[in-house]
Design an enzyme around this catalytic site. Structure first.
Site, mmCIF file in Angstrom:
data_model
loop_
_atom_site.group_PDB
_atom_site.id
_atom_site.type_symbol
_atom_site.label_atom_id
_atom_site.label_comp_id
_atom_site.label_asym_id
_atom_site.label_seq_id
_atom_site.Cartn_x
_atom_site.Cartn_y
_atom_site.Cartn_z
ATOM 1 N N GLU A 375 0.965 -1.080 -0.136
ATOM 2 C CA GLU A 375 -0.122 0.112 -0.036
ATOM 3 C C GLU A 375 0.844 1.234 -0.088
ATOM 4 O O GLU A 375 1.911 1.178 0.623
ATOM 5 C CB GLU A 375 -1.071 -0.038 1.142
ATOM 6 C CG GLU A 375 -0.965 0.961 2.061
ATOM 7 C CD GLU A 375 -1.264 0.729 3.456
ATOM 8 O OE1 GLU A 375 -1.899 -0.579 3.854
ATOM 9 O OE2 GLU A 375 -1.279 1.688 4.269
ATOM 10 N N HIS A 460 -1.919 -6.208 11.119
ATOM 11 C CA HIS A 460 -2.763 -7.263 10.586
ATOM 12 C C HIS A 460 -2.540 -8.506 11.320
ATOM 13 O O HIS A 460 -2.040 -9.707 10.972
ATOM 14 C CB HIS A 460 -2.465 -7.382 9.146
ATOM 15 C CG HIS A 460 -2.633 -6.102 8.387
ATOM 16 N ND1 HIS A 460 -2.245 -5.967 7.061
ATOM 17 C CD2 HIS A 460 -3.202 -4.983 8.696
ATOM 18 C CE1 HIS A 460 -2.723 -5.031 6.446
ATOM 19 N NE2 HIS A 460 -3.395 -4.262 7.314
ATOM 20 N N ASN A 498 -4.903 -6.183 2.756
ATOM 21 C CA ASN A 498 -5.387 -5.818 4.216
ATOM 22 C C ASN A 498 -6.720 -6.684 4.404
ATOM 23 O O ASN A 498 -7.502 -7.070 3.398
ATOM 24 C CB ASN A 498 -6.040 -4.242 3.959
ATOM 25 C CG ASN A 498 -4.769 -3.378 3.049
ATOM 26 O OD1 ASN A 498 -4.437 -3.745 1.933
ATOM 27 N ND2 ASN A 498 -4.261 -2.683 3.789
HETATM 28 P P1 FAE Z 1 -10.877 -6.121 16.050
HETATM 29 O O1 FAE Z 1 -11.353 -5.333 14.858
HETATM 30 O O2 FAE Z 1 -9.579 -5.919 16.322
HETATM 31 O O3 FAE Z 1 -11.745 -6.111 17.143
HETATM 32 C C1 FAE Z 1 -11.819 -6.838 18.562
HETATM 33 C C2 FAE Z 1 -12.241 -5.893 19.366
HETATM 34 O O4 FAE Z 1 -12.398 -6.866 20.552
HETATM 35 C C3 FAE Z 1 -11.659 -4.795 20.065
HETATM 36 O O5 FAE Z 1 -12.661 -3.723 20.002
HETATM 37 C C4 FAE Z 1 -10.982 -5.056 21.318
HETATM 38 O O6 FAE Z 1 -10.980 -4.074 22.146
HETATM 39 C C5 FAE Z 1 -12.160 -6.015 21.892
HETATM 40 N N1 FAE Z 1 -11.626 -6.902 23.001
HETATM 41 C C6 FAE Z 1 -10.557 -7.615 22.821
HETATM 42 N N2 FAE Z 1 -10.261 -8.579 23.791
HETATM 43 C C7 FAE Z 1 -11.555 -8.277 24.613
HETATM 44 C C8 FAE Z 1 -11.814 -8.581 25.928
HETATM 45 N N3 FAE Z 1 -11.294 -9.502 26.593
HETATM 46 N N4 FAE Z 1 -12.986 -8.194 26.459
HETATM 47 C C9 FAE Z 1 -13.910 -7.369 25.535
HETATM 48 N N5 FAE Z 1 -13.395 -6.947 24.413
HETATM 49 C C10 FAE Z 1 -12.478 -7.155 24.205
HETATM 50 O O7 FAE Z 1 -10.929 -7.760 15.578
HETATM 51 N N6 FAE Z 1 -7.310 -3.525 7.571
HETATM 52 C C11 FAE Z 1 -7.730 -3.536 6.392
HETATM 53 O O8 FAE Z 1 -8.599 -4.405 5.762
HETATM 54 N N7 FAE Z 1 -7.618 -2.070 5.872
HETATM 55 C C12 FAE Z 1 -6.870 -1.184 6.376
HETATM 56 O O9 FAE Z 1 -6.802 -0.277 5.847
HETATM 57 C C13 FAE Z 1 -6.377 -1.518 7.740
HETATM 58 N N8 FAE Z 1 -5.680 -0.591 8.302
HETATM 59 C C14 FAE Z 1 -5.123 -0.799 9.666
HETATM 60 C C15 FAE Z 1 -4.614 0.188 10.448
HETATM 61 C C16 FAE Z 1 -4.268 0.171 11.801
HETATM 62 C C17 FAE Z 1 -3.652 1.245 12.421
HETATM 63 C C18 FAE Z 1 -4.664 -0.973 12.403
HETATM 64 C C19 FAE Z 1 -4.739 -1.100 13.733
HETATM 65 C C20 FAE Z 1 -5.289 -1.906 11.697
HETATM 66 C C21 FAE Z 1 -5.576 -1.953 10.521
HETATM 67 N N9 FAE Z 1 -6.265 -2.916 9.639
HETATM 68 C C22 FAE Z 1 -6.641 -2.744 8.381
HETATM 69 C C23 FAE Z 1 -6.433 -4.154 10.259
HETATM 70 C C24 FAE Z 1 -7.888 -4.410 10.551
HETATM 71 O O10 FAE Z 1 -8.333 -3.184 11.367
HETATM 72 C C25 FAE Z 1 -8.045 -5.578 11.430
HETATM 73 O O11 FAE Z 1 -7.620 -6.550 10.770
HETATM 74 C C26 FAE Z 1 -9.584 -5.943 12.062
HETATM 75 O O12 FAE Z 1 -9.944 -4.734 12.777
HETATM 76 C C27 FAE Z 1 -9.609 -7.072 12.845
HETATM 77 O O13 FAE Z 1 -10.875 -7.583 12.968
HETATM 78 P P2 FAE Z 1 -11.375 -8.588 14.314
HETATM 79 O O14 FAE Z 1 -12.693 -8.398 14.364
HETATM 80 O O15 FAE Z 1 -10.567 -9.786 14.099
#
Ligand code: FAE
Length: 519
Positions: A375, A460, A498
């Site tokens: 990217e 990721h 991503n």
């Molecule tokens: P996620 O979105 O991480 O959600 C998990 C949630 O569970 C979070 O809100 C936590 O706070 C919560 N949690 C964790 N443990 C506990 C607990 N014990 N009790 C209660 N709550 C809890 O998981 N991906 C893309 O496709 N495109 C992008 O442009 C992109 N840019 C990114 C930029 C940054 C800075 C970051 C950090 C990530 C980026 N990603 C991107 C990755 C993407 O956001 C990530 O793959 C997803 O958010 C993961 O989704 P999940 O549902 O696995």
């Protein structure tokens, strides 16, 4: 059940926030409110099932003293980081000098979770990673998806679930003519032209940021967000984060409640049936102000790759879910992430105004000697820096495991920084070629003094509870009817692009099956 008065008061603010009470009994409980959790919340509530989402982070719906919900990237305050006293920027140096600053310890929106070999960036709050990410919504290459998840019917993913995910996420495409003229994408045009001149193809990337809004930002007719350097600490405008898409749609059913600032610490079979779920209610300094146990008929693990893996590995080790398979905790990877920056010549200005939302990538995935999908990332410092920055996604085959450490009482991750060398090697092939063709050099001052590669961080995290290995082919945890995994931990360490569209579409597929056969 959930206290009605709190629920109604909060609903007026947009999100159906309600605090669970000790001994509550709920039909479905979702741990975490990122992509997997949001899909589960929508499809369960649409099927008529009252659902509670428990999220450790805050509901980001209240403006601070500056009138904004999120702080800017150039002036981070306590809202920026999850329980840290200094910022931990992905690019922590400039001219080799540390640029991180002191902040008050607070339940901020971005977590930099430190393991011995890697920093894992994750969103914290209602909406999970969607609050902090770059919004890039990329469908993986079909043959690569078939390789990483061979037990999944590929045709149904590409015909049904990827389109379903893209529609519900509000994915939109950039107007290519506008891209050619917009000041805020000069940085991307410079990198594209250099890639092309070096023999590499580029491709536009879809996004969940509203490009129509961004056009108005560029025209100065609305408050700026992507064009005000907002991204990793949240966007105040323009972004279709999950609280505005999936979670808002789930809320509209009237069957969703969200309990924010509660971190789940334990899940175990309940004597009365279903599962008992224990959680700590947190204040904004991260201190536990109450501990509660509720009973849920069904529990959906959606705490993200790291969160879900840590919780399940701990439950197995502590004997609360002793029969979880050995594959739980295995198969974790960083999607081959590595960052790098190049220094451009004085005439190749990248622009003082840069959109926080990337819109283009270099696609060298077909190269058998080292697939790279890079990217073209902004460096939105608000001033001309002549820097071209990239986040490369590579096909790094290395994987790590989560395991319980009985002496610390915590779950560790075995990843070593050296395991990222294949990612560095693949990215180096591409960017050495570009540097040679352009007669340019790497910036070696941004990831540490004399450090070219940002190889010790990932955005990721994927895997740890891999589909059809740690779970059945739809995310059910074997031996524990009513326990499901629905997030990025199902994907075996790599998706080649991503990841959030892949996570969302896979959750759509699995929820559809679970709702028709189990519930
Ligand atoms: P996620 O979105 O991480 O959600 C998990 C949630 O569970 C979070 O809100 C936590 O706070 C919560 N949690 C964790 N443990 C506990 C607990 N014990 N009790 C209660 N709550 C809890 O998981 N991906 C893309 O496709 N495109 C992008 O442009 C992109 N840019 C990114 C930029 C940054 C800075 C970051 C950090 C990530 C980026 N990603 C991107 C990755 C993407 O956001 C990530 O793959 C997803 O958010 C993961 O989704 P999940 O549902 O696995």
């Amino acid at each position: 059940m959930v206290r009605r008065r709190t629920l109604m008061k909060a609903a007026a603010l947009g999100l159906p926030l309600a605090t669970l009470a000790n001994d509550d009994h709920v039909p479905a409980l979702v741990i975490g409110s990122g992509y997997g959790g949001a899909v589960a919340a929508l499809r369960l509530t649409q099927a008529g099932i009252a659902t509670v989402v428990v999220e450790m982070g805050m509901a980001w719906n209240t403006p601070g003293s500056d009138g904004k919900v999120f702080c800017g990237m150039l002036s981070p305050d306590q809202r920026s980081y999850w329980l840290r006293t200094t910022t931990d920027q992905p690019l922590g140096y400039f001219l080799g000098i540390p640029v991180n600053k002191s902040i008050a310890r607070y339940t901020g929106v971005l977590d930099s979770e430190k393991f011995p070999g890697i920093r894992v960036y994750q969103g914290r709050g209602v909406g999970g990673g969607s609050l902090v990410n770059g919004g890039m919504a990329v469908v993986p290459k079909r043959d690569y998806f078939a390789q990483i998840l061979p037990s999944v019917d590929v045709a149904s993913m590409y015909d049904t679930y990827f389109p379903r995910a893209n529609a519900a996420l509000g994915v939109n495409a950039i107007d290519p003519a506008w891209f050619e003229t917009a000041d805020c994408y000069q940085f991307a045009r410079v990198s594209r032209d250099q890639a092309k001149a070096s023999g590499y193809a580029t491709t536009f990337l879809n996004n969940v940021y509203d490009f129509g809004y961004m056009k108005q930002e560029q025209a100065n007719t609305v408050p700026r967000s992507a064009l005000a350097s907002e991204v990793i600490y949240g966007n105040n405008y323009g972004k279709r984060s999950l609280d505005k898409t999936y979670l808002a749609a789930a809320a509209a059913t009237g069957r969703l409640t969200i309990t924010a600032q509660h971190a789940v610490t334990a899940v175990a079979p309940a004597a009365a049936g279903g599962y008992s779920v224990t959680m700590n209610q947190l204040d904004t300094a991260g201190a536990t102000v109450a501990t509660k146990t509720v009973r849920a008929d069904r529990v959906f693990f959606a705490a993200g790759s790291v969160g879900t893996s840590k919780l399940l590995v701990a439950m197995r080790a502590q004997g609360r879910l002793p029969n979880l398979p050995a594959a739980v905790g295995q198969g974790w990877g960083n999607n081959g992430n590595v960052m790098v920056a190049r220094a451009n010549h004085i005439w190749n200005t990248t622009g003082a105004l840069q959109s926080g939302m990337p819109a283009m990538g270099i696609d060298n995935w077909a190269d058998p000697a080292g697939p790279v999908f890079a990217e073209i990332a902004p460096f939105p410092a608000g001033t001309e820096l002549w820097i071209s920055l990239y986040l490369a996604i590579t096909k790094n085959p290395n994987r790590a495991q989560f395991s319980w450490n009985s002496s610390t009482g915590a779950v560790g991750l075995s990843w070593q920084t050296a395991q990222n060398q294949p990612a560095v090697n693949a990215a180096k092939r591409v960017f050495d070629t570009i540097n040679k063709a352009q007669a340019t050099v790497y910036r070696s001052d941004l990831f540490g003094p004399n450090k070219v590669w940002g190889d010790d961080l990932t955005y990721h995290p994927l895997g740890g509870c891999v589909l059809n290995q740690a779970t059945d082919n739809y995310g059910r945890l074997p031996g524990y009817p009513g326990l499901y995994v629905v997030d990025g931990s199902l994907i075996p360490g790599s998706t080649g692009v991503n990841p959030f569209v892949t996570i969302t579409a896979l959750a759509e597929r699995n929820l559809e099956r679970i709702l028709t056969t189990d519930i």
